[in-house]
Enzyme design. Structure first.
Site, PDB file in Angstrom:
ATOM      1  N   ARG A  55       0.831  -1.197   0.000  1.00  0.00           N
ATOM      2  CA  ARG A  55       0.000   0.000   0.000  1.00  0.00           C
ATOM      3  C   ARG A  55       0.871   1.255   0.000  1.00  0.00           C
ATOM      4  O   ARG A  55       2.001   1.262   0.467  1.00  0.00           O
ATOM      5  CB  ARG A  55      -0.906   0.018   1.229  1.00  0.00           C
ATOM      6  CG  ARG A  55      -2.016  -1.012   1.220  1.00  0.00           C
ATOM      7  CD  ARG A  55      -2.943  -0.819   2.415  1.00  0.00           C
ATOM      8  NE  ARG A  55      -2.221  -0.928   3.677  1.00  0.00           N
ATOM      9  CZ  ARG A  55      -1.879   0.099   4.446  1.00  0.00           C
ATOM     10  NH1 ARG A  55      -2.160   1.346   4.067  1.00  0.00           N
ATOM     11  NH2 ARG A  55      -1.231  -0.081   5.578  1.00  0.00           N
ATOM     12  N   LYS A 197      -8.509  -2.519   0.711  1.00  0.00           N
ATOM     13  CA  LYS A 197      -8.514  -1.643   1.874  1.00  0.00           C
ATOM     14  C   LYS A 197      -9.358  -0.387   1.665  1.00  0.00           C
ATOM     15  O   LYS A 197      -9.861   0.183   2.641  1.00  0.00           O
ATOM     16  CB  LYS A 197      -7.082  -1.258   2.244  1.00  0.00           C
ATOM     17  CG  LYS A 197      -6.264  -2.417   2.798  1.00  0.00           C
ATOM     18  CD  LYS A 197      -6.921  -3.067   4.015  1.00  0.00           C
ATOM     19  CE  LYS A 197      -5.993  -4.087   4.663  1.00  0.00           C
ATOM     20  NZ  LYS A 197      -6.653  -4.814   5.783  1.00  0.00           N
ATOM     21  N   HIS A 217     -10.655  -4.323  12.202  1.00  0.00           N
ATOM     22  CA  HIS A 217      -9.553  -4.904  11.436  1.00  0.00           C
ATOM     23  C   HIS A 217      -9.090  -6.129  12.209  1.00  0.00           C
ATOM     24  O   HIS A 217      -8.192  -6.059  13.043  1.00  0.00           O
ATOM     25  CB  HIS A 217      -8.420  -3.890  11.282  1.00  0.00           C
ATOM     26  CG  HIS A 217      -7.326  -4.349  10.377  1.00  0.00           C
ATOM     27  ND1 HIS A 217      -6.014  -3.979  10.550  1.00  0.00           N
ATOM     28  CD2 HIS A 217      -7.342  -5.134   9.282  1.00  0.00           C
ATOM     29  CE1 HIS A 217      -5.269  -4.512   9.600  1.00  0.00           C
ATOM     30  NE2 HIS A 217      -6.059  -5.229   8.827  1.00  0.00           N
ATOM     31  N   THR A 241      -4.065 -13.767  10.201  1.00  0.00           N
ATOM     32  CA  THR A 241      -4.439 -14.842   9.282  1.00  0.00           C
ATOM     33  C   THR A 241      -3.956 -16.193   9.787  1.00  0.00           C
ATOM     34  O   THR A 241      -4.697 -17.178   9.813  1.00  0.00           O
ATOM     35  CB  THR A 241      -3.866 -14.563   7.884  1.00  0.00           C
ATOM     36  OG1 THR A 241      -4.411 -13.348   7.381  1.00  0.00           O
ATOM     37  CG2 THR A 241      -4.197 -15.694   6.920  1.00  0.00           C
ATOM     38  N   ASP A 255      -9.541 -10.984   8.094  1.00  0.00           N
ATOM     39  CA  ASP A 255      -9.040  -9.613   8.138  1.00  0.00           C
ATOM     40  C   ASP A 255     -10.078  -8.545   8.472  1.00  0.00           C
ATOM     41  O   ASP A 255      -9.725  -7.560   9.106  1.00  0.00           O
ATOM     42  CB  ASP A 255      -8.407  -9.275   6.779  1.00  0.00           C
ATOM     43  CG  ASP A 255      -7.520  -8.051   6.836  1.00  0.00           C
ATOM     44  OD1 ASP A 255      -6.663  -7.973   7.728  1.00  0.00           O
ATOM     45  OD2 ASP A 255      -7.681  -7.159   5.987  1.00  0.00           O
TER      46      ASP A 255
END
Length: 533
Positions: A55, A197, A217, A241, A255
């Site tokens: 990101r 996201k 989150h 995860t 997530d």
């Protein structure tokens, strides 16, 4: 029908140039034919996203429109963007997409149809369409037939590059969220995590504001017998995860979730897991999920054998695989837990190596650590991160949370009280020294701590209070060496531990002073306190 839908957003197109809600097989076939990627030996589509392998947080903006101006927690994470500059970029995105073959995916954000939002993803790459298909909740045939107008649309134009001097951006990349128009623009980057996201950010505004639902989150799993439910908070790289994909638990999701009055539900329909250093032994569920229908991003593949090398980080430490939850044995395909959580676990990867491996939190301490969100950003998750960096990310997901942290924290505190929820802080980072000197806590031990927290057996033993970090630390945990629980004792030099721990405790205090002015006094008092003066 699709032509009218595209025209609604200004995109001029024809039927023969548009691929609508194609199956994974068609999208994979198309992506390979167009040179977007190759098949691995397990049948997964493998793509390389170029310069952007994570990101770009400095390139994400929220368009400052009157309807949201007073609600957004403006700052380094939620940066305002001028409406006129947005309109200029949108015009160029629309023109860009109008000239290309498009792939349109209709999906849902939110497995609980009482709260889900209809999402349309319009993109120029078949591989990104595959990603969107697998990561969104997939509608039934009836839902597709009656889809109607989307609640939000994402336009992805990775090959369009922006000019900061012309467009008012920080680089050639921009992720722009416009709540008034209900549009997201993802421009200049092929990294698919930006699509994921940005949709999450949208839901983190809509559900609390419009529905009074807490968004998180976190990953989530459920006991198949008792239906006891656990949520795991943590930033990427802290183990959400991995720890939620336990063989004796049912996976709700890895997530993004929402917590209603009667259950937790998955916002997504897929998983997006890190692949660095995974093996069939350490991550069996993720390993087995990397098959036809999945998509690997930035994983090194042998060009002859097409075998993946998950230990090769030459492309990035942030290699990823996206796959539908159906690829996980025992996953709850509907994405719905049977009830509200009874256990909350905060995961932090402490690069200082001074936080206890596990500690128990009361309501105020839970709200404190939720608002604080201490962890270490791991290599590759964001551009420029090459080794763990200590950071505070409020709500364990500050870049995706548009509202004031106290809004989410108050909602969590109320749910802890009403549901008698047990809360724990687990350090998945280092022990025996800081990063570079100590060792990362073994996954096998962390799993044992999680199991003890979920069963409640950890509460049956004795606890000692860590005055500096204001934490209650157990003296024993089944399957975990007792000496590991005494984190100070794992350091060869106790004085060095005290110095480092004091530094971290002061960082907590400074962060609260700087960023968390809305924190209630009783919550603030539940946090760390330096003790050496």
């Amino acid at each position: 029908m699709i032509i009218e839908e595209l025209q609604r957003y200004g995109i001029a197109h024809t039927d023969d140039m548009t691929v609508i809600d194609a199956s994974p097989a068609v999208l994979i076939e198309t992506a390979v034919a167009r040179g977007e990627g190759t098949l691995t030996d397990t049948g997964s589509l493998s793509v390389v996203t170029g310069q952007y392998t994570g990101r770009s947080p400095k390139d994400r903006f929220i368009v400052d429109t009157p309807d949201v101006h007073d609600n957004i927690a403006w700052g380094n994470a939620n940066v305002p963007f001028d409406v006129e500059k947005y309109e200029k970029i949108k015009s160029e995105v629309v023109s860009h997409l109008s000239e290309r073959r498009l792939f349109v995916v209709h999906g849902l954000a939110g497995a609980d149809r009482r709260y889900s939002r209809k999402i349309s993803v319009i993109c120029e790459l078949a591989s990104q369409a595959l990603f969107a298909h697998q990561m969104l909740v997939r509608p039934t045939e009836e839902e597709l037939e009656n889809f109607g107008t989307a609640d939000f649309v994402v336009m992805a134009a990775p090959t369009l590059k922006l000019d900061p001097e012309v467009h008012g951006t920080n680089s050639e990349v921009a992720v722009l969220i416009n709540f008034q128009e209900r549009i997201v623009l993802v421009v200049g980057t092929q990294y698919s995590g930006e699509i994921k996201k940005s949709i999450f950010s949208v839901m983190n505004y809509l559900l609390p504001v419009e529905d009074g639902v807490l968004t998180m989150h976190c990953s989530c799993n459920m006991n198949p017998r008792s239906h006891g439910t656990t949520v795991f908070f943590g930033l990427s790289g802290t183990g959400k995860t991995t720890l939620s994909a336990a063989e004796d638990r049912l996976l709700i999701g890895d997530d993004e979730h929402a917590w209603t009055d009667d259950r937790v539900f998955n916002i997504e329909g897929g998983c997006y897991a890190k692949t660095i250093n995974i093996t069939a032994e350490t991550e069996p569920q993720i390993w087995d999920a990397i098959r036809f229908g999945s998509m690997c991003e930035n994983v090194v593949i042998d060009p002859k054998t097409r075998v993946a090398d998950y230990f090769d980080s030459s492309l990035t430490e942030n290699g990823r695989v996206a796959y539908p939850v159906e690829h996980v044995p025992g996953a709850v395909k509907k994405g719905l837990a049977k009830r509200t959580p009874d256990v909350v676990i905060f995961l932090t990867a402490d690069a200082f190596g001074v936080l206890p491996p596990i500690s128990k939190l009361d309501r105020n301490a839970a709200m404190y650590h939720f608002m604080t969100g201490f962890t270490s950003k791991v290599a590759g998750t964001e551009r420029g991160i090459v080794e763990p960096q200590p950071t505070f990310s409020s709500l364990f997901g500050e870049p995706f949370m548009p509202l004031d942290p106290n809004v989410y924290a108050q909602m969590l505190g109320e749910k802890i009280d009403s549901g008698h929820v047990r809360v724990y802080l687990i350090n998945t980072g280092w022990s025996g020294g800081s990063y570079g000197e100590g060792n990362r806590i073994k996954l096998a031990y962390t799993r044992k701590m999680v199991e003890a927290a979920q069963s409640g057996i950890i509460d049956d033993g004795e606890f000692v209070h860590d005055e500096r970090f204001n934490l209650d630390v157990p003296t024993a945990c089944p399957g975990v060496p007792s000496e590991l629980l005494d984190v100070r004792g794992t350091w060869a030099n106790p004085a060095a531990y005290d110095k480092t721990a004091e530094r971290l405790a002061q960082m907590f205090v400074d962060n609260a002073d700087r960023c968390l002015q809305t924190m209630a006094p009783e919550v603030r008092a539940a946090g760390p306190h330096p003790i050496l003066g």
